[in-house]
Scaffold this motif. Sequence first.
Motif, PDB file in Angstrom:
ATOM      1  N   LYS A   6      34.703  39.438  40.104  1.00  0.00           N
ATOM      2  CA  LYS A   6      36.233  38.898  40.143  1.00  0.00           C
ATOM      3  C   LYS A   6      36.851  38.752  38.767  1.00  0.00           C
ATOM      4  CE  LYS A   6      38.282  35.818  43.376  1.00  0.00           C
ATOM      5  NZ  LYS A   6      38.204  35.089  43.883  1.00  0.00           N
ATOM      6  N   ILE A   7      35.822  38.344  38.091  1.00  0.00           N
ATOM      7  CA  ILE A   7      35.449  36.832  36.680  1.00  0.00           C
ATOM      8  C   ILE A   7      36.000  37.708  35.589  1.00  0.00           C
ATOM      9  CG2 ILE A   7      34.415  35.387  35.273  1.00  0.00           C
ATOM     10  CD1 ILE A   7      32.120  34.680  38.379  1.00  0.00           C
ATOM     11  N   VAL A   8      36.173  39.031  35.508  1.00  0.00           N
ATOM     12  CA  VAL A   8      36.553  40.337  34.741  1.00  0.00           C
ATOM     13  C   VAL A   8      37.893  40.656  35.204  1.00  0.00           C
ATOM     14  CG1 VAL A   8      35.826  42.324  33.501  1.00  0.00           C
ATOM     15  CG2 VAL A   8      33.364  40.450  34.041  1.00  0.00           C
ATOM     16  N   LEU A   9      37.968  40.486  35.923  1.00  0.00           N
ATOM     17  CA  LEU A   9      38.992  41.823  36.134  1.00  0.00           C
ATOM     18  C   LEU A   9      40.068  39.951  35.843  1.00  0.00           C
ATOM     19  CD1 LEU A   9      38.936  42.567  39.677  1.00  0.00           C
ATOM     20  CD2 LEU A   9      39.836  43.977  37.615  1.00  0.00           C
ATOM     21  N   VAL A  10      39.900  39.056  36.298  1.00  0.00           N
ATOM     22  CA  VAL A  10      40.745  37.486  36.055  1.00  0.00           C
ATOM     23  C   VAL A  10      40.625  37.911  34.460  1.00  0.00           C
ATOM     24  CG1 VAL A  10      40.944  34.753  35.774  1.00  0.00           C
ATOM     25  CG2 VAL A  10      40.508  36.146  37.875  1.00  0.00           C
ATOM     26  N   GLU A  11      39.589  37.651  33.213  1.00  0.00           N
ATOM     27  CA  GLU A  11      39.946  37.546  32.560  1.00  0.00           C
ATOM     28  C   GLU A  11      40.777  38.555  31.606  1.00  0.00           C
ATOM     29  OE1 GLU A  11      35.291  38.114  31.504  1.00  0.00           O
ATOM     30  OE2 GLU A  11      34.987  35.874  31.871  1.00  0.00           O
ATOM     31  N   LYS A  12      40.432  40.119  31.864  1.00  0.00           N
ATOM     32  CA  LYS A  12      40.836  41.257  31.434  1.00  0.00           C
ATOM     33  C   LYS A  12      42.763  40.840  32.148  1.00  0.00           C
ATOM     34  CE  LYS A  12      38.260  42.742  28.976  1.00  0.00           C
ATOM     35  NZ  LYS A  12      37.479  43.609  27.752  1.00  0.00           N
ATOM     36  N   LYS A  13      43.189  39.700  33.049  1.00  0.00           N
ATOM     37  CA  LYS A  13      43.895  40.075  33.616  1.00  0.00           C
ATOM     38  C   LYS A  13      44.506  40.961  34.848  1.00  0.00           C
ATOM     39  CE  LYS A  13      46.023  36.605  30.067  1.00  0.00           C
ATOM     40  NZ  LYS A  13      44.303  36.258  29.712  1.00  0.00           N
ATOM     41  N   ARG A  14      44.005  41.565  35.099  1.00  0.00           N
ATOM     42  CA  ARG A  14      43.966  42.652  36.091  1.00  0.00           C
ATOM     43  C   ARG A  14      44.090  42.066  37.372  1.00  0.00           C
ATOM     44  NH1 ARG A  14      46.398  46.747  33.817  1.00  0.00           N
ATOM     45  NH2 ARG A  14      45.841  47.379  31.542  1.00  0.00           N
ATOM     46  N   SER A  15      44.302  42.951  38.241  1.00  0.00           N
ATOM     47  CA  SER A  15      44.738  42.912  39.648  1.00  0.00           C
ATOM     48  C   SER A  15      43.425  43.858  40.902  1.00  0.00           C
ATOM     49  CB  SER A  15      45.497  43.070  40.406  1.00  0.00           C
ATOM     50  OG  SER A  15      46.266  44.383  40.143  1.00  0.00           O
ATOM     51  N   ASN A  16      42.806  43.188  41.676  1.00  0.00           N
ATOM     52  CA  ASN A  16      41.571  44.591  42.710  1.00  0.00           C
ATOM     53  C   ASN A  16      42.988  45.425  42.767  1.00  0.00           C
ATOM     54  OD1 ASN A  16      40.726  41.732  42.633  1.00  0.00           O
ATOM     55  ND2 ASN A  16      40.412  41.930  45.450  1.00  0.00           N
TER      56      ASN A  16
END
Length: 70
Positions: free
Chosen positions: A11-21
């Motif tokens: 979840k944290i890395v998705l946020v950092e990469k500006k990507r969604s679930n």
Amino acid sequence: MSDEQDINRIKIVLVEKKRSNKWLAQELGKDPATVSKWCTNTTQPDLQTLAKVAALLDVDIKDLLWSTRS
């Protein structure tokens, strides 16, 4: 570490990469609910899937895991 059961940092890395679930689920051909469970640490992806997640997010697989060392 916020909780003993928090194993992955997806979840944290998705946020950092500006990507969604949802994006990750589509890229992996997985159900969005499955990815959501990984992001909340309800369940964990297998190592092969975790390697695919790392490749998609362009990070080292170690970046997706909480360190076991203090």
